[in-house]
Write a protein that holds these residues in place. Structure first.
Motif, PDB file in Angstrom:
ATOM      1  N   ARG A  45       0.876  -1.290  -0.069  1.00  0.00           N
ATOM      2  CA  ARG A  45      -0.096   0.135  -0.150  1.00  0.00           C
ATOM      3  C   ARG A  45       0.847   1.283  -0.072  1.00  0.00           C
ATOM      4  O   ARG A  45       0.825   2.033  -0.739  1.00  0.00           O
ATOM      5  CB  ARG A  45      -1.075  -0.019   1.129  1.00  0.00           C
ATOM      6  N   CYS A  46       1.981   1.443   0.868  1.00  0.00           N
ATOM      7  CA  CYS A  46       2.689   2.670   1.044  1.00  0.00           C
ATOM      8  C   CYS A  46       3.961   2.268   0.328  1.00  0.00           C
ATOM      9  O   CYS A  46       4.873   3.415   0.211  1.00  0.00           O
ATOM     10  CB  CYS A  46       2.743   3.083   2.427  1.00  0.00           C
ATOM     11  N   GLY A  47       4.323   1.266   0.071  1.00  0.00           N
ATOM     12  CA  GLY A  47       5.734   0.890  -0.580  1.00  0.00           C
ATOM     13  C   GLY A  47       7.105   0.785   0.328  1.00  0.00           C
ATOM     14  O   GLY A  47       8.050   0.708  -0.222  1.00  0.00           O
ATOM     15  N   ALA A  48       6.709   0.846   1.675  1.00  0.00           N
ATOM     16  CA  ALA A  48       7.888   0.829   2.691  1.00  0.00           C
ATOM     17  C   ALA A  48       8.605  -0.682   2.760  1.00  0.00           C
ATOM     18  O   ALA A  48       7.915  -1.495   2.482  1.00  0.00           O
ATOM     19  CB  ALA A  48       7.320   0.906   4.054  1.00  0.00           C
ATOM     20  N   SER A  49      10.003  -0.308   2.710  1.00  0.00           N
ATOM     21  CA  SER A  49      10.854  -1.556   2.722  1.00  0.00           C
ATOM     22  C   SER A  49      11.072  -1.902   4.084  1.00  0.00           C
ATOM     23  O   SER A  49      11.354  -1.021   4.877  1.00  0.00           O
ATOM     24  CB  SER A  49      12.217  -1.002   1.862  1.00  0.00           C
ATOM     25  N   LEU A  50      10.727  -3.023   4.214  1.00  0.00           N
ATOM     26  CA  LEU A  50      10.681  -3.479   5.618  1.00  0.00           C
ATOM     27  C   LEU A  50      11.862  -4.472   6.199  1.00  0.00           C
ATOM     28  O   LEU A  50      12.127  -4.909   7.335  1.00  0.00           O
ATOM     29  CB  LEU A  50       9.393  -3.993   6.241  1.00  0.00           C
ATOM     30  N   GLY A  51      12.587  -5.176   5.177  1.00  0.00           N
ATOM     31  CA  GLY A  51      13.435  -6.131   5.397  1.00  0.00           C
ATOM     32  C   GLY A  51      14.296  -6.721   4.287  1.00  0.00           C
ATOM     33  O   GLY A  51      14.039  -6.395   3.238  1.00  0.00           O
ATOM     34  N   PHE A  52      15.039  -7.879   4.677  1.00  0.00           N
ATOM     35  CA  PHE A  52      15.409  -8.821   3.649  1.00  0.00           C
ATOM     36  C   PHE A  52      15.795 -10.028   4.260  1.00  0.00           C
ATOM     37  O   PHE A  52      15.997 -10.118   5.601  1.00  0.00           O
ATOM     38  CB  PHE A  52      16.882  -8.001   3.375  1.00  0.00           C
ATOM     39  N   ALA A  53      15.583 -11.172   3.723  1.00  0.00           N
ATOM     40  CA  ALA A  53      15.929 -12.553   4.359  1.00  0.00           C
ATOM     41  C   ALA A  53      16.044 -13.641   3.351  1.00  0.00           C
ATOM     42  O   ALA A  53      15.828 -13.485   2.120  1.00  0.00           O
ATOM     43  CB  ALA A  53      14.701 -13.016   5.121  1.00  0.00           C
ATOM     44  N   TYR A  54      17.044 -14.614   3.667  1.00  0.00           N
ATOM     45  CA  TYR A  54      17.271 -15.676   2.840  1.00  0.00           C
ATOM     46  C   TYR A  54      16.154 -16.708   3.282  1.00  0.00           C
ATOM     47  O   TYR A  54      15.955 -16.906   4.517  1.00  0.00           O
ATOM     48  CB  TYR A  54      18.590 -16.330   3.256  1.00  0.00           C
ATOM     49  N   PRO A  55      15.088 -17.276   2.491  1.00  0.00           N
ATOM     50  CA  PRO A  55      14.163 -18.054   2.928  1.00  0.00           C
ATOM     51  C   PRO A  55      14.691 -19.110   3.781  1.00  0.00           C
ATOM     52  O   PRO A  55      13.937 -19.863   4.622  1.00  0.00           O
ATOM     53  CB  PRO A  55      13.587 -18.580   1.560  1.00  0.00           C
ATOM     54  N   ASP A  56      15.884 -19.787   3.561  1.00  0.00           N
ATOM     55  CA  ASP A  56      16.471 -20.853   4.266  1.00  0.00           C
ATOM     56  C   ASP A  56      17.001 -20.682   5.531  1.00  0.00           C
ATOM     57  O   ASP A  56      17.902 -21.290   6.099  1.00  0.00           O
ATOM     58  CB  ASP A  56      17.214 -21.841   3.354  1.00  0.00           C
ATOM     59  N   SER A  57      17.015 -19.465   5.836  1.00  0.00           N
ATOM     60  CA  SER A  57      17.697 -18.861   7.091  1.00  0.00           C
ATOM     61  C   SER A  57      16.904 -18.636   8.187  1.00  0.00           C
ATOM     62  O   SER A  57      15.686 -18.527   8.207  1.00  0.00           O
ATOM     63  CB  SER A  57      18.382 -17.519   7.084  1.00  0.00           C
ATOM     64  N   ALA A  58      17.537 -18.858   9.433  1.00  0.00           N
ATOM     65  CA  ALA A  58      16.513 -18.561  10.667  1.00  0.00           C
ATOM     66  C   ALA A  58      16.591 -17.155  11.024  1.00  0.00           C
ATOM     67  O   ALA A  58      15.713 -16.762  12.056  1.00  0.00           O
ATOM     68  CB  ALA A  58      17.168 -19.325  11.992  1.00  0.00           C
ATOM     69  N   ARG A  59      17.143 -16.282  10.198  1.00  0.00           N
ATOM     70  CA  ARG A  59      17.448 -14.962  10.766  1.00  0.00           C
ATOM     71  C   ARG A  59      16.723 -14.068   9.588  1.00  0.00           C
ATOM     72  O   ARG A  59      16.618 -14.616   8.372  1.00  0.00           O
ATOM     73  CB  ARG A  59      18.748 -14.606  10.907  1.00  0.00           C
ATOM     74  N   ILE A  60      16.503 -12.872   9.992  1.00  0.00           N
ATOM     75  CA  ILE A  60      15.952 -11.955   8.989  1.00  0.00           C
ATOM     76  C   ILE A  60      16.251 -10.557   9.382  1.00  0.00           C
ATOM     77  O   ILE A  60      16.528 -10.249  10.445  1.00  0.00           O
ATOM     78  CB  ILE A  60      14.249 -11.872   9.101  1.00  0.00           C
ATOM     79  N   ASP A  61      16.768  -9.530   8.314  1.00  0.00           N
ATOM     80  CA  ASP A  61      17.307  -8.354   8.563  1.00  0.00           C
ATOM     81  C   ASP A  61      15.906  -7.374   8.623  1.00  0.00           C
ATOM     82  O   ASP A  61      15.347  -7.272   7.297  1.00  0.00           O
ATOM     83  CB  ASP A  61      18.161  -7.948   7.658  1.00  0.00           C
ATOM     84  N   LEU A  62      15.561  -6.664   9.501  1.00  0.00           N
ATOM     85  CA  LEU A  62      14.554  -5.598   9.569  1.00  0.00           C
ATOM     86  C   LEU A  62      15.060  -4.273   9.417  1.00  0.00           C
ATOM     87  O   LEU A  62      16.289  -3.957   9.652  1.00  0.00           O
ATOM     88  CB  LEU A  62      13.766  -5.734  10.853  1.00  0.00           C
ATOM     89  N   THR A  63      14.654  -3.456   8.461  1.00  0.00           N
ATOM     90  CA  THR A  63      15.054  -2.086   8.300  1.00  0.00           C
ATOM     91  C   THR A  63      15.186  -1.152   9.602  1.00  0.00           C
ATOM     92  O   THR A  63      14.082  -1.115  10.295  1.00  0.00           O
ATOM     93  CB  THR A  63      14.286  -1.431   7.137  1.00  0.00           C
ATOM     94  N   ILE A  64      16.175  -0.732   9.734  1.00  0.00           N
ATOM     95  CA  ILE A  64      16.318   0.377  10.821  1.00  0.00           C
ATOM     96  C   ILE A  64      15.447   1.456  11.132  1.00  0.00           C
ATOM     97  O   ILE A  64      14.579   1.475  12.106  1.00  0.00           O
ATOM     98  CB  ILE A  64      17.697   0.859  11.079  1.00  0.00           C
ATOM     99  N   ALA A  65      14.784   1.942   9.780  1.00  0.00           N
ATOM    100  CA  ALA A  65      14.111   3.080   9.759  1.00  0.00           C
ATOM    101  C   ALA A  65      12.597   2.648  10.082  1.00  0.00           C
ATOM    102  O   ALA A  65      11.674   3.456  10.279  1.00  0.00           O
ATOM    103  CB  ALA A  65      14.127   3.863   8.486  1.00  0.00           C
ATOM    104  N   SER A  66      12.288   1.333  10.084  1.00  0.00           N
ATOM    105  CA  SER A  66      10.963   0.828  10.166  1.00  0.00           C
ATOM    106  C   SER A  66      10.648   0.540  11.722  1.00  0.00           C
ATOM    107  O   SER A  66       9.308   0.484  12.158  1.00  0.00           O
ATOM    108  CB  SER A  66      10.637  -0.529   9.353  1.00  0.00           C
ATOM    109  N   PHE A  67      11.572   0.743  12.588  1.00  0.00           N
ATOM    110  CA  PHE A  67      11.414   0.367  13.919  1.00  0.00           C
ATOM    111  C   PHE A  67      10.753   1.851  14.472  1.00  0.00           C
ATOM    112  O   PHE A  67      10.938   2.680  14.018  1.00  0.00           O
ATOM    113  CB  PHE A  67      12.612   0.214  14.513  1.00  0.00           C
ATOM    114  N   ASP A  68       9.797   1.571  15.393  1.00  0.00           N
ATOM    115  CA  ASP A  68       9.195   2.863  15.907  1.00  0.00           C
ATOM    116  C   ASP A  68      10.166   3.688  16.545  1.00  0.00           C
ATOM    117  O   ASP A  68       9.979   5.088  16.639  1.00  0.00           O
ATOM    118  CB  ASP A  68       8.174   2.344  16.895  1.00  0.00           C
ATOM    119  N   ASP A  69      10.915   3.019  17.263  1.00  0.00           N
ATOM    120  CA  ASP A  69      12.261   3.782  17.951  1.00  0.00           C
ATOM    121  C   ASP A  69      13.552   3.155  17.492  1.00  0.00           C
ATOM    122  O   ASP A  69      14.058   2.492  18.325  1.00  0.00           O
ATOM    123  CB  ASP A  69      11.986   3.568  19.525  1.00  0.00           C
ATOM    124  N   PRO A  70      14.069   3.814  16.394  1.00  0.00           N
ATOM    125  CA  PRO A  70      15.287   3.342  15.719  1.00  0.00           C
ATOM    126  C   PRO A  70      16.521   4.051  16.559  1.00  0.00           C
ATOM    127  O   PRO A  70      17.668   3.461  16.228  1.00  0.00           O
ATOM    128  CB  PRO A  70      15.122   3.833  14.332  1.00  0.00           C
TER     129      PRO A  70
END
Length: 146
Positions: free
Chosen positions: A74-99
């Motif tokens: 809806r707004c186009g915000a980028s929220l992160g990045f992940a490898y589908p086979d990984s147990a981890r995900i990277d969230l965009t710092i700017a998407s946190f309410d308190d970065p």
């Protein structure tokens, strides 16, 4: 000790709650991230997928044969990045309410780094409220910036 943090997109359609350990984050400069975000770099905090709960499922973009990216359609915000086979995900710092908690500890994708954009201290600075034309637009909309 883990701390619960929240975040989400600009319009509020996609929200998340995540358990965060530490304040270490990183800047990615790879071309894939540059193109996916439209920026010279993107700041990420890596977390465990198991510690992340979405409130309003994001859309997922398969940005390469090895990676996916959550975003808000809806707004186009980028929220992160992940490898589908990984147990981890990277969230965009700017998407946190308190970065403000996070601090950069390293760079990734240095082969595509635009060094002129890294150290901008000394450049003139302007606060939003100092720019009358945009403040007039906000006032006409009956709102404040941010």
């Amino acid at each position: 000790m883990a701390e619960e943090m929240t975040g989400g997109c600009a319009c509020g359609k996609v929200r998340y709650t995540v358990q965060v350990e530490g304040d270490e984050a990183y800047l990615c400069h790879c071309r894939m991230c540059q193109r996916a975000t439209g920026s010279v770099s993107i700041a990420f905090k890596q977390v465990l997928k198991a510690d992340l709960a979405w409130d309003g499922e994001p859309d997922w973009y398969t940005s390469s044969p090895i990676a996916v990216r959550p975003y808000c359609s809806r707004c186009g915000a980028s929220l992160g990045f992940a490898y589908p086979d990984s147990a981890r995900i990277d969230l965009t710092i700017a998407s946190f309410d308190d970065p403000a908690r996070f601090r950069p500890t390293h760079h990734f994708g240095a082969e595509s780094m635009h060094r002129a954009w890294l150290c901008t201290s000394g450049l003139p600075e302007m606060r939003t409220e100092e720019y009358a034309p945009i403040m007039a637009k906000w006032a006409a909309a009956g709102q404040q910036p941010g």
